[in-house]
Motif scaffolding. Structure first.
Motif, mmCIF file in Angstrom:
data_model
loop_
_atom_site.group_PDB
_atom_site.id
_atom_site.type_symbol
_atom_site.label_atom_id
_atom_site.label_comp_id
_atom_site.label_asym_id
_atom_site.label_seq_id
_atom_site.Cartn_x
_atom_site.Cartn_y
_atom_site.Cartn_z
ATOM 1 N N ASP A 12 0.744 -0.887 -0.029
ATOM 2 C CA ASP A 12 0.329 -0.328 -0.300
ATOM 3 C C ASP A 12 0.211 1.380 0.367
ATOM 4 O OD1 ASP A 12 -2.274 -0.296 -0.540
ATOM 5 O OD2 ASP A 12 -3.225 -1.029 1.961
ATOM 6 N N ALA A 13 2.157 1.415 0.676
ATOM 7 C CA ALA A 13 2.838 2.299 1.027
ATOM 8 C C ALA A 13 3.180 2.667 -0.733
ATOM 9 C CB ALA A 13 4.147 2.063 1.622
ATOM 10 N N ILE A 14 3.644 2.088 -1.085
ATOM 11 C CA ILE A 14 4.295 1.657 -2.677
ATOM 12 C C ILE A 14 3.572 2.729 -4.080
ATOM 13 C CG2 ILE A 14 5.972 0.756 -4.098
ATOM 14 C CD1 ILE A 14 6.959 -1.180 -2.091
ATOM 15 N N VAL A 15 1.974 1.711 -4.057
ATOM 16 C CA VAL A 15 1.785 2.378 -5.048
ATOM 17 C C VAL A 15 0.326 1.797 -4.354
ATOM 18 C CG1 VAL A 15 1.628 -0.348 -6.520
ATOM 19 C CG2 VAL A 15 1.334 2.275 -7.183
ATOM 20 N N GLY A 16 -0.100 1.158 -3.373
ATOM 21 C CA GLY A 16 -1.748 0.843 -3.403
ATOM 22 C C GLY A 16 -2.040 -1.069 -3.704
ATOM 23 N N GLY A 17 -3.270 -1.184 -3.046
ATOM 24 C CA GLY A 17 -3.543 -2.676 -3.931
ATOM 25 C C GLY A 17 -3.269 -3.426 -2.743
ATOM 26 N N GLY A 18 -2.857 -3.307 -1.902
ATOM 27 C CA GLY A 18 -2.652 -4.338 -0.367
ATOM 28 C C GLY A 18 -3.880 -4.857 0.034
ATOM 29 N N GLY A 19 -4.609 -4.496 -0.469
ATOM 30 C CA GLY A 19 -6.497 -5.047 0.177
ATOM 31 C C GLY A 19 -5.492 -6.936 -0.965
ATOM 32 N N THR A 133 -9.810 16.590 -7.727
ATOM 33 C CA THR A 133 -11.131 17.323 -6.593
ATOM 34 C C THR A 133 -12.718 16.257 -7.155
ATOM 35 O OG1 THR A 133 -11.098 18.950 -5.890
ATOM 36 C CG2 THR A 133 -13.666 17.734 -5.397
ATOM 37 N N ALA A 134 -12.824 15.845 -8.836
ATOM 38 C CA ALA A 134 -13.185 14.943 -9.771
ATOM 39 C C ALA A 134 -12.956 13.508 -9.080
ATOM 40 C CB ALA A 134 -13.174 15.503 -11.499
ATOM 41 N N ILE A 135 -11.493 13.691 -9.172
ATOM 42 C CA ILE A 135 -10.936 12.206 -9.065
ATOM 43 C C ILE A 135 -11.112 11.443 -7.934
ATOM 44 C CG2 ILE A 135 -8.302 10.747 -9.177
ATOM 45 C CD1 ILE A 135 -7.729 12.941 -11.242
ATOM 46 N N GLY A 136 -10.643 12.805 -7.145
ATOM 47 C CA GLY A 136 -11.385 11.880 -5.808
ATOM 48 C C GLY A 136 -12.543 11.554 -5.397
ATOM 49 N N PHE A 153 -5.803 2.587 -9.060
ATOM 50 C CA PHE A 153 -6.385 3.694 -9.294
ATOM 51 C C PHE A 153 -6.091 4.991 -9.394
ATOM 52 C CE2 PHE A 153 -10.129 0.154 -10.170
ATOM 53 C CZ PHE A 153 -10.028 0.155 -10.883
ATOM 54 N N PHE A 154 -6.353 5.778 -8.339
ATOM 55 C CA PHE A 154 -6.058 7.046 -7.368
ATOM 56 C C PHE A 154 -4.362 7.505 -8.559
ATOM 57 C CE2 PHE A 154 -8.597 7.206 -3.905
ATOM 58 C CZ PHE A 154 -9.306 8.013 -4.290
ATOM 59 N N SER A 170 1.876 8.378 -5.778
ATOM 60 C CA SER A 170 1.642 8.026 -5.099
ATOM 61 C C SER A 170 1.559 8.376 -3.573
ATOM 62 C CB SER A 170 2.751 6.733 -5.073
ATOM 63 O OG SER A 170 2.578 6.038 -3.836
ATOM 64 N N ALA A 171 2.576 9.810 -3.722
ATOM 65 C CA ALA A 171 2.306 10.271 -2.249
ATOM 66 C C ALA A 171 0.878 10.537 -1.806
ATOM 67 C CB ALA A 171 3.399 10.925 -1.768
ATOM 68 N N ALA A 172 -0.309 11.716 -3.349
ATOM 69 C CA ALA A 172 -0.772 12.023 -2.674
ATOM 70 C C ALA A 172 -1.912 10.751 -2.953
ATOM 71 C CB ALA A 172 -1.272 13.101 -4.320
ATOM 72 N N ALA A 173 -1.571 9.781 -3.331
ATOM 73 C CA ALA A 173 -3.011 8.521 -3.304
ATOM 74 C C ALA A 173 -3.125 8.157 -2.150
ATOM 75 C CB ALA A 173 -2.798 7.546 -3.725
ATOM 76 N N LYS A 174 -2.252 8.165 -1.477
ATOM 77 C CA LYS A 174 -1.805 8.022 0.674
ATOM 78 C C LYS A 174 -2.829 8.506 1.171
ATOM 79 C CE LYS A 174 0.789 4.760 -0.200
ATOM 80 N NZ LYS A 174 0.552 4.830 -2.183
ATOM 81 N N ARG A 175 -2.681 9.989 0.471
ATOM 82 C CA ARG A 175 -4.119 11.114 1.649
ATOM 83 C C ARG A 175 -5.031 10.718 0.845
ATOM 84 N NH1 ARG A 175 -0.204 16.815 1.588
ATOM 85 N NH2 ARG A 175 1.467 16.542 1.398
#
Length: 259
Positions: A12-19, A133-136, A153-154, A170-175
């Motif tokens: 998750d920390a690298i690129v998401g998808g830890g689920g 904002t639209a992406i979020g 996807f983020f 990736s940094a923004a996706a964490k937020r």
């Protein structure tokens, strides 16, 4: 379970998808538990790793924070709306389409070898804030309805639509992921769908894995994150495709009968 949580935190920390790691582990170990309780327990653990990664990235990767505020709010509202809609619309429709959507993302990223290597935002501040904002809102809505691959996807959307490199995305996706997790827990916790005795040790392991993943991403940069993105999305395609199409093929074979 702690090992799975640590692995999920690192991915998750690298690129998401830890689920992809932790959710199947929970369902495999606790097959009789209510799905909502397992998902709520997962969120209560993974939000700590996501928050820790977001903080670590914030110290090293400069982001236009004010332009992401609207995206975070939209992600939370979209997630809440999606969670409500999930009670009305069967998730099977999303599950069937997900492997195809992920495959499109994977092929496009592989084809565009230069995409996400350099950080070249091409929009003005106002336009970037509106598009973020639209992406979020859109991906937050998807996270509430269904969820797998939200972080990836983020990352893809921020790279493709805003011109960011994979590290900044990736940094923004964490937020943004942190915001959707907060929204999800706002529903799971009041409804009693968190097993705290399990989620708290998982949270510690998730933070440990998140620390490793963040260190790797910051050390090796955008190219490393891009390669990790391709591996994680490829694994998501295989996992979601197996979950959807293998039962379908088996049911079809059984209904067809012997030749």
């Amino acid at each position: 379970m702690l090992l799975a949580s640590a692995g999920a935190g690192m991915v998750d920390a690298i690129v998401g998808g830890g689920g992809l790691i932790i959710v199947p582990s929970l369902f495999g170990l606790f097959p009789l538990a209510t799905p909502a309780t397992l998902l709520g327990t997962n969120k209560a653990a993974s939000i700590w790793g996501t928050g820790w990664a977001a903080w670590q990235y914030a110290k090293r990767v400069r982001l236009p924070s004010t332009r992401l505020i609207g995206a975070m709010v939209a992600a939370m509202l979209g997630s809440l709306l999606g969670a409500w809609l999930a009670t009305l619309v069967p998730a099977a429709r999303f599950r069937a389409a997900l492997p195809l959507v992920l495959a499109t993302v994977w092929v496009y990223t592989l084809w565009r070898k230069d995409m996400g290597h350099t950080h070249v935002p091409h929009l003005g501040p106002r336009a970037e804030a509106l598009l973020a904002t639209a992406i979020g809102g859109a991906i937050g809505f998807y996270d509430g309805v269904f969820g797998p691959g939200t972080g990836s996807f983020f990352v893809f959307a921020l790279v493709r639509l805003l011109g960011w490199d994979f590290l900044h995305a990736s940094a923004a996706a964490k937020r943004l992921n942190f915001a959707t997790n907060v929204a999800a827990l706002a529903w799971f916790i009041p409804h009693g769908h968190v097993v705290w005795a399990l989620s708290l040790p998982m949270a510690v392991a998730n933070i440990a894995g998140s620390s490793v993943g963040t260190h790797l991403a910051l050390k090796h940069g955008a190219s490393f994150v891009r390669h990790a993105f391709l591996w994680v999305v490829g694994a998501l395609i295989l996992k979601t495709g197996w979950d959807v199409w293998v039962p379908y093929c088996l049911a079809w074979t059984a209904s067809a009968g012997p030749l």
